[in-house]
Design an enzyme around this catalytic site. Sequence first.
Site, short mmCIF file in Angstrom:
data_model
loop_
_atom_site.label_atom_id
_atom_site.label_comp_id
_atom_site.label_asym_id
_atom_site.label_seq_id
_atom_site.Cartn_x
_atom_site.Cartn_y
_atom_site.Cartn_z
N GLU A 57 0.83 -1.22 0.00
CA GLU A 57 0.00 0.00 0.00
C GLU A 57 0.86 1.26 0.00
O GLU A 57 0.77 2.11 0.91
CB GLU A 57 -0.95 0.00 1.21
N GLU A 82 -5.47 -8.37 -0.87
CA GLU A 82 -6.13 -8.16 0.43
C GLU A 82 -7.58 -7.81 0.18
O GLU A 82 -7.87 -6.96 -0.68
CB GLU A 82 -5.51 -6.99 1.20
#
Length: 472
Positions: free
Chosen positions: A176, A368
């Site tokens: 991320e 995810e």
Amino acid sequence: MKFPDNFLWGGAIASAQAEGAFDADGRGLSVYDLMPCGKNRVQSFLNGEYKEKNLIYPNRQGIDFYHRYKEDIKLLAEMGFKAFRFSISWSRIFPKGIEEKPNEAGLKFYENVIDECLKYKIEPVITILHYDIPLYLVEKYNGFESRELVDLFERYAITLFERFHDKVHYWMTINEINIMRYSPLDAGIKDSGKNELQTIFQAAHHQFLASAKAVIAHNRICKNSKIGMMLGYEPAYPKTCHPDDILLAEKSENELLFFSDVMVLGYYPETMKHYFKNHQIEIHMEKGDEDILKKGKVDYMALSYYSSAVCSSDPDDQKNVKRGNIIYGIDNPYLTTTDWGWTIDSKGLQISLLRLYHRYHKPLFIVECGIGMHETKKEDMIEDNYRIEYFKEHLIQVQEAMDLGVEVMGFLAWSPMDMPSAASGEQEKRYGFIYVDANNQLQGSYDRSPKKSFYWYQKVIQTKGECLTDNN
Ligand code: BGP
């Protein structure tokens, strides 16, 4: 409905949240070891509370994956996992981040984890950095604000490639990467300075370079694997069809995608350069940087997806703006939320896949996706029907996107086992198919037990998704 035979079904964890054993076998401290449980964990670290207060530090213990990985991987194999994503703790390999030679005990631990996966024919999917920067690099260099970290990260990545190149087929560089826009500490930035955006984007430039150099090294050393970037993605929706709302959502979308633009396309887009100019940001670049970015383009794009966000230009709405997992927005009246207020939006996943694929034309890997809820184990098995519903709806959207031609490499649920939340450190924010007997006070046996969703996911994998459209 059937997913392809080579679809990578599985789940994902991160070193700081799962491993524990924070001081075992020569590991150095990472910034997450000093963040207590609670919403203000970052501020507490920044205030230096760990120096004087005896608080609860969940990441020091994680869920003790360090000692229980065999038991955990066995359970994942029982579910039929084809892929298991985990990250490497930088400070287990280079305790301060600056050493010339790696810590053999750290490398050995990951070798054991990889071998355990391979024993069950599970593909290890490795994230090189998932937030937990060695503390020393934060204290000494202010994390990635310093260019020093570019080469230190490259050395760290090369160490991993050289050791594991013949066993690992999927890598990603930085988890991320875009989250630093709102959580600078995840890029190791302890002091954001007077012009926060300047500090953040200079650090982003260093992360782009570090990642690109790792990609270049990967392509030299590893002959049988792919390497990706990883974006925390939340599609931005306009609140209404008023052009002001649409424009706002469009801008928010583009700012989020700046990060993947550089890593996937290999250059700073013109719009980003103008954004810098308009915000008095001056990126210090050295000769050759642009060439590195160009050569260090990734093979695929990995994303996390939890929810969507709503943008409103109405001044009255501004007081209701709050942060989801990544960006800020207001509530969506058409959707429900998790116990933690994150919007549940399965169609948003299809929208995300379509947007990202149309922008980049690269294979996408959902690494995810999941739902964090309160759960107490009173009976034999937790009946987490909401989790089954959540994954079922999201997977149907993945299938629909694939039917439209989007290349999706796999789906990794966050997280197969319950583990402390990254944002708040709460162990009781539970995402797992597997219950872990531990609470926010770190009390409990840490024993693992399958929830109802464990058997459901097992069936989904077994039938390659065919059972998703069954009515029972
Ligand atoms: C992602 C992180 C993960 C994970 C997840 C859920 O942004 O990459 O590490 O934790 O969010 O967030 P949380 O654990 O705070 O609920």
